[in-house]
Design an enzyme around this catalytic site. Structure first.
Site, PDB file in Angstrom:
ATOM      1  N   ILE A  99      -5.923   7.208  -4.988  1.00  0.00           N
ATOM      2  CA  ILE A  99      -4.520   7.504  -4.695  1.00  0.00           C
ATOM      3  C   ILE A  99      -4.294   7.711  -3.197  1.00  0.00           C
ATOM      4  CG2 ILE A  99      -4.656  10.033  -4.886  1.00  0.00           C
ATOM      5  CD1 ILE A  99      -2.036   9.827  -6.583  1.00  0.00           C
ATOM      6  N   LYS A 100      -5.365   7.979  -2.468  1.00  0.00           N
ATOM      7  CA  LYS A 100      -5.245   8.259  -1.039  1.00  0.00           C
ATOM      8  C   LYS A 100      -4.810   7.033  -0.228  1.00  0.00           C
ATOM      9  CE  LYS A 100      -6.731  12.603  -1.071  1.00  0.00           C
ATOM     10  NZ  LYS A 100      -5.926  13.741  -0.591  1.00  0.00           N
ATOM     11  N   ASP A 101      -4.905   5.850  -0.819  1.00  0.00           N
ATOM     12  CA  ASP A 101      -4.415   4.654  -0.117  1.00  0.00           C
ATOM     13  C   ASP A 101      -2.940   4.805   0.230  1.00  0.00           C
ATOM     14  OD1 ASP A 101      -6.906   3.617  -0.562  1.00  0.00           O
ATOM     15  OD2 ASP A 101      -6.270   2.007  -1.900  1.00  0.00           O
TER      16      ASP A 101
ATOM     17  N   ALA B 106      -2.555   7.276   3.218  1.00  0.00           N
ATOM     18  CA  ALA B 106      -3.226   6.748   4.410  1.00  0.00           C
ATOM     19  C   ALA B 106      -2.333   5.726   5.107  1.00  0.00           C
ATOM     20  CB  ALA B 106      -4.560   6.118   4.025  1.00  0.00           C
TER      21      ALA B 106
END
Length: 451
Positions: free
Chosen positions: A42-44, A47
């Site tokens: 989910i950090k995409d 970021a």
């Protein structure tokens, strides 16, 4: 229609119903499976958003260096963006993070600096402090600081929240999400609460983090902080991304329970998830009594299990930390209620060995002398030899015995025993605390694993 680059594949991840794990629940539980993002987490989302905002604000210029402290997933998202946009990356991480995460970051061109976990956030050696120092020392670099960078939660306000609202047709009643930097739980909650203030938001924390006590009391109590194994959530300070007013409850889970639940979900639902997702569902399990018929729960599944193959999906790693209830050689022997080991001496006849096999209905007998095991007799091997040469029944055991069975520790795990027993070796021996030998056969192992 094709995508122009990998960044255009971020978002619009599926919502998948859980069936077996939550079969006793009074309501429907869905998982927002964000490992379908290109960086497998989910950090995409955040970021890319942080990078776009930094570019818009002129904080990151062409050819610059991205600097960030990360448990791995944010770094992966930033690294993918850097590949497309032409930036360099330097990431600091902690020594508790999985090797897979570090190797993946290096594979996409990032430099990774490993820092100690068990230091205060403001310690010069902490991964926060090292990242800040590098940003000051390296020209044309920018420290993203996902913890206090509000573009983090903005990403989820703009994407994760709207996707969940649309995918549930506005019927969501509960959002369950592990709490780390605060971006996912806060940003998603802000959007959903604007749509329906009655939606309950449950943040899942880990023992060893101070976030739960801070939520309950408003106090930053460093006495709450102690080392924990869980990855990707929990904090030893309160990041600026948090807006506690949109969170209704904090629930803490143990390292062990989160790891075991992740393995269960992989095995029972076929969804290969990371540590935080297992902890998310474990937290929901602890809150099950608060749910009712008609509720629609959405759990955030943050990342992919491939990040944790050497950790929570590795039996040995789990055993070493006491996370698996491991059956051992001793457990098998204890279940026999004191049955003695049947043995033969090298000087006894083959006929005597056969009689012992018939009398005790066994297929494997150790050959012992005064110093311990020197060979073995198996029903399979003995049958073939006697069938081909009937006169052997009057010979000594020593003349036809096979190699001795392996001797292991009395507390050897059953899984290890299974690897020692094969076609040419039907049993394993071990000494108990008093020095007496015991035997475990392949059938013992099969029966113990089936229970």
């Amino acid at each position: 229609m094709w995508k122009n680059n990998i960044l255009e594949t971020i978002g619009n991840t599926p919502l998948i119903k859980l069936n077996k794990i939550t079969k006793d629940f009074p309501c429907t539980v869905l998982a927002k499976v964000d490992y379908f993002n290109p960086g497998n987490s989910i950090k995409d989302r955040m970021a890319l958003k942080m990078l776009e905002v930094a570019e818009q604000e002129g904080k990151l210029k062409p050819g610059g260096t991205i600097i960030e402290c990360t448990s791995g997933n944010t770094g992966m998202g930033l690294a993918l963006a850097a590949c497309v946009k032409g930036y360099k990356c330097i990431f600091t991480t902690t020594d508790k993070q999985s090797k897979e995460k570090m190797d993946i970051l290096k594979a996409v061109g990032a430099e990774v600096i490993v820092c100690p976990t068990n230091v205060e956030p403001d310690d010069p050696k902490s991964y926060y402090s090292v990242a800040r120092r590098l940003a000051k020392e390296i020209p044309n670099s920018y420290f993203f600081n996902q913890y206090d960078n509000l573009a983090n939660r903005l990403a989820h306000y703009e994407t994760t929240g709207p996707e969940i609202w649309e995918q549930t047709e506005g019927k969501i009643t509960h959002l369950v999400c592990t709490a780390g930097t605060g971006g996912t739980v806060t940003g998603t909650a802000q959007f959903l609460k604007e749509k329906n203030p009655d939606i309950q938001v449950w943040a899942i924390d880990v023992y060893g983090s101070l976030l739960t006590k801070y939520f309950n009391t408003g106090e930053v109590d460093m006495n709450e902080v102690h080392p924990y194994i869980s990855e990707g959530f929990g904090e030893d300070f309160v990041p600026a991304n948090y807006d506690m007013s949109v969170i209704d409850h904090f629930e803490q889970v143990t390292d062990k329970d989160g790891a075991i639940m992740a393995r269960r979900i992989a095995k029972e639902e076929g969804i290969f998830i990371g540590y935080s997702a297992g902890s998310c569902v474990q937290g929901l399990m602890q809150l099950k009594e608060k749910l009712k018929e008609g509720d629609l729960v959405v759990c955030i599944f943050h990342d992919h299990g491939s990040r944790y193959v050497a950790k929570i999906y590795n039996d040995q790693w789990m055993m070493e930390r006491g996370f698996l209830d491991v059956k051992t050689f001793k457990d098998i022997v204890s279940a026999r209620e004191g049955k003695k080991l049947v043995t033969v001496q090298p000087s006894q006849t083959v006929a005597e060995a056969v009689e012992l096999m018939k009398k005790f209905d066994i297929e494997n007998i150790p050959v012992m002398n005064g110093s311990g095991p020197v060979g073995s007799i198996s029903e399979t091997g003995l049958f073939q030899k006697v069938f081909d040469h009937p006169e052997l029944k009057d010979s000594t055991v020593e003349s036809i015995m096979e190699k001795a069975y392996p001797v292991v520790d009395f507390d050897t795990p059953v899984e290890r025993l299974g690897s020692l027993i094969n076609k040419g070796n039907g049993a394993v021996l071990a000494k108990d605390e008093t020095g007496d030998y015991h035997i475990v056969t392949k059938y013992d192992v099969i029966q113990s694993l089936a229970k």
